[in-house]
Scaffold this active site. Structure first.
Site, PDB file in Angstrom:
ATOM      1  N   LYS A 172       0.845  -1.198   0.000  1.00 44.14           N
ATOM      2  CA  LYS A 172       0.000   0.000   0.000  1.00 44.14           C
ATOM      3  C   LYS A 172       0.875   1.241   0.000  1.00 44.14           C
ATOM      4  O   LYS A 172       1.590   1.498   0.975  1.00 44.14           O
ATOM      5  CB  LYS A 172      -0.909   0.052   1.231  1.00 44.14           C
ATOM      6  CG  LYS A 172      -1.932   1.203   1.150  1.00 44.14           C
ATOM      7  CD  LYS A 172      -2.587   1.500   2.484  1.00 44.14           C
ATOM      8  CE  LYS A 172      -1.830   2.525   3.273  1.00 44.14           C
ATOM      9  NZ  LYS A 172      -1.887   3.887   2.658  1.00 44.14           N
ATOM     10  N   GLU A 175      -1.930   7.181   0.212  1.00 50.43           N
ATOM     11  CA  GLU A 175      -3.045   7.620  -0.621  1.00 50.43           C
ATOM     12  C   GLU A 175      -2.793   8.972  -1.257  1.00 50.43           C
ATOM     13  O   GLU A 175      -3.441   9.342  -2.240  1.00 50.43           O
ATOM     14  CB  GLU A 175      -4.331   7.658   0.198  1.00 50.43           C
ATOM     15  CG  GLU A 175      -4.353   8.638   1.355  1.00 50.43           C
ATOM     16  CD  GLU A 175      -3.807   8.041   2.652  1.00 50.43           C
ATOM     17  OE1 GLU A 175      -4.210   8.529   3.731  1.00 50.43           O
ATOM     18  OE2 GLU A 175      -2.978   7.110   2.583  1.00 50.43           O
ATOM     19  N   GLY A 225       6.854   5.473   8.213  1.00 49.23           N
ATOM     20  CA  GLY A 225       5.937   6.583   8.429  1.00 49.23           C
ATOM     21  C   GLY A 225       6.078   7.147   9.831  1.00 49.23           C
ATOM     22  O   GLY A 225       7.147   7.090  10.434  1.00 49.23           O
ATOM     23  N   THR A 229       1.471   6.055  14.135  1.00 49.29           N
ATOM     24  CA  THR A 229       0.987   4.952  13.307  1.00 49.29           C
ATOM     25  C   THR A 229       1.827   3.708  13.532  1.00 49.29           C
ATOM     26  O   THR A 229       1.303   2.587  13.579  1.00 49.29           O
ATOM     27  CB  THR A 229       1.005   5.342  11.821  1.00 49.29           C
ATOM     28  OG1 THR A 229       0.237   6.531  11.631  1.00 49.29           O
ATOM     29  CG2 THR A 229       0.419   4.237  10.964  1.00 49.29           C
ATOM     30  N   GLY A 230       3.137   3.896  13.678  1.00 44.13           N
ATOM     31  CA  GLY A 230       4.012   2.769  13.937  1.00 44.13           C
ATOM     32  C   GLY A 230       3.639   2.041  15.222  1.00 44.13           C
ATOM     33  O   GLY A 230       3.663   0.810  15.287  1.00 44.13           O
ATOM     34  N   GLU A 247      10.212   1.912  10.243  1.00 45.14           N
ATOM     35  CA  GLU A 247      11.088   3.091  10.151  1.00 45.14           C
ATOM     36  C   GLU A 247      10.215   4.295  10.429  1.00 45.14           C
ATOM     37  O   GLU A 247       9.328   4.623   9.645  1.00 45.14           O
ATOM     38  CB  GLU A 247      11.740   3.166   8.764  1.00 45.14           C
ATOM     39  CG  GLU A 247      13.021   4.002   8.747  1.00 45.14           C
ATOM     40  CD  GLU A 247      12.806   5.431   8.324  1.00 45.14           C
ATOM     41  OE1 GLU A 247      12.315   6.224   9.172  1.00 45.14           O
ATOM     42  OE2 GLU A 247      13.111   5.755   7.179  1.00 45.14           O
TER      43      GLU A 247
END
Length: 494
Positions: A172, A175, A225, A229-230, A247
């Site tokens: 992915k 977006e 990112g 989120t990680g 990362e």
């Protein structure tokens, strides 16, 4: 024909949804692409599972997989001009940067193609009559999630080692910047990847990314990112549990000693800070300058920054483009306001440019804050934009202490003409990459990744391949016979 590539076919999203892809230079719509949902992710993951479990990819000769990577390498160079232009449209970076990115992507595919098969494992000497070997085999189905700032480059760092190791993948891209990743998968198809081995889904992290990382058939998640989120991905992967490689960015120090080549240090400080409008995970956004040259350095640095030419990345003479999106620019502007509130001195920039030609795009002027200290959030938190903080130091120990006072540990720079000091400081810095009298270069042969909250695992280099492999110990008794451990004799129960 849709923009999702699942089980060897280009297809539309099951839900029929589309997303606009915006040019950050002028906010115009470049195109629209499919917006996948959970059903599309499930289809892609199951295709990858079938291809891994039932087809010959994982057990194919390493040379066969390496040949696929080399064909992708050749196709990337064939289409370099078109792909670089698309990367510029998608991200806003200059055409020169886009071309460098495509060359680096091709180099990554070539490196992993050449690395594959060179390590056949190792023999463990446990004595006569035993053959004991450690071999490396593919992990399985890999969910790969790439960022928006270097969409093609970061994807290649995951795709190339994952495929050559014998895994199957679902990728992915962000977006915000999916276009060059679509182009890459068209080349992977043209190169002859077997059905189901490489799958592409497009969409938001909240929907598509979450479905990928929580899917029970996924064996490994690789993500580049943001830290928050990680953390969420790490928590989701723990439910599996799944292998992870993360990362997560950095707040990278660039230390300048008084004996450094002044002009070179100023020049590279600009590169470190403002390349791709500062939207670089390894950006040298934390400048740490020795006290005796501090004022002169800041003055020279700011003067050069004021003359950086902002504009359309497709136009000759443009030196820096816009930020990726209106939302991201607002985030960076929030940090600029915070820096002022915290008492940092704004030396230059801090606003949007007043050039009418740039008014539609997501531009910010290169921004420099002086009189900063490490208690400030603007010094400690990753801004990810054209914003630099400047601190001063008096001793080598103080410079190292400042540079290591961060939650992150991705990269850093040291500028000095004294070779022994350069090596001492580089050794003491808790960062995954340290440049001496340079900033930003990397090579695919050397590992990339960070300490602390900059992530888990490494990309590139031999370790970057190992992330996509499992170690297996095979122990063979060459002279089998009764062990004689249990002395009792036969008889069943009464």
């Amino acid at each position: 024909m849709g923009e999702l590539y699942i089980d060897g076919e280009w297809t539309n999203a099951a839900g029929g949804e589309r997303r606009e892809v915006i040019n950050p230079y002028d906010a115009s719509v470049i195109t629209t692409v499919d917006e996948a949902g959970a059903a599309d992710v499930d289809k892609a993951v199951r295709a990858a599972r079938r291809a891994f479990d039932e087809e010959d990819w994982a057990n194919a000769p390493t040379r066969q997989r390496a040949d696929l990577l080399m064909r992708v390498h050749d196709l990337l160079l064939r289409d370099i001009d078109e792909i670089a232009r698309t990367e510029t449209l998608d991200t806003g970076k200059t055409l020169a940067e886009g071309r460098f990115d495509v060359e680096d992507v091709a180099n990554a595919f070539r490196y992993f193609a050449e690395l594959a098969g060179k390590d056949g494992g190792r023999v463990v000497d446990v004595g006569p009559g035993v053959l004991s070997r450690v071999v490396y085999q593919p992990v399985g189905v890999c969910a790969l999630i790439a960022p928006w700032n270097y969409p093609l480059l970061q994807a290649s760092w995951k795709v190339a080692p994952a495929l050559v190791a014998g895994n199957t993948i679902v990728l992915k891209p962000s977006e915000i910047t999916p276009l060059t990743t679509i182009a890459l998968f068209r080349l992977i198809e043209e190169a002859g990847a077997p059905r189901g081995v490489a799958n592409l889904v497009l969409g938001s992290g909240a929907t598509v990314g979450a479905a990928m990382t929580s899917h029970p058939e996924v064996d490994l998640v690789s993500f580049t990112g943001g830290l928050s989120t990680g953390r969420a991905i790490m928590a989701a992967a723990a439910e599996g549990p799944k292998n992870i490689a993360l990362e997560l960015g950095g707040k990278n120090p660039n230390i300048v000693f008084a004996d450094a080549d002044f002009e070179a240090a100023v020049d590279y400080a600009l590169d470190a800070s403002f390349l791709h409008a500062g939207q670089v995970c390894s950006a040298g956004s934390r400048l740490i300058v020795e006290d005796s040259i501090h004022d002169d350095f800041v003055e020279a640095f700011a003067e050069r920054a004021r003359h950086i030419r902002l504009g359309n990345g497709l136009e000759e003479g443009t030196e820096s483009g816009p930020l990726s999106s209106a939302q991201h620019r607002e985030k960076v502007e929030g940090y600029i306001a915070l820096g002022k509130e915290e008492g940092a001195r704004l030396v230059t920039g801090g606003t949007r440019p007043d050039d009418p030609a740039l008014s539609k795009g997501y531009f910010l002027l290169p921004t420099i804050f002086a009189d900063c200290d490490r208690s400030m959030r603007i010094v400690q938190e990753e801004v990810f934009g054209p914003v630099v903080t400047v601190e001063r130091f008096r001793t080598e120990d103080e410079a190292v202490e400042l540079a290591n006072d961060t939650r992150y540990g991705l990269a850093g720079g040291v500028w000095t003409s004294e070779a022994s000091r350069a090596q001492r400081v580089a050794q003491r810095l808790r960062h995954g990459t340290v440049w001496i009298n340079d900033f930003h270069p990397y090579v695919p042969q050397a590992e990339w990744g960070g300490f602390g909250r900059s992530g888990v695992g490494r990309e590139l280099g031999p370790t970057g391949l190992r992330e996509y492999q499992e170690a297996k110990h095979i122990y063979q008794n060459l002279t089998p016979g009764p062990s004689g451990w249990f002395k009792g004799k036969g008889g069943g129960g009464s």
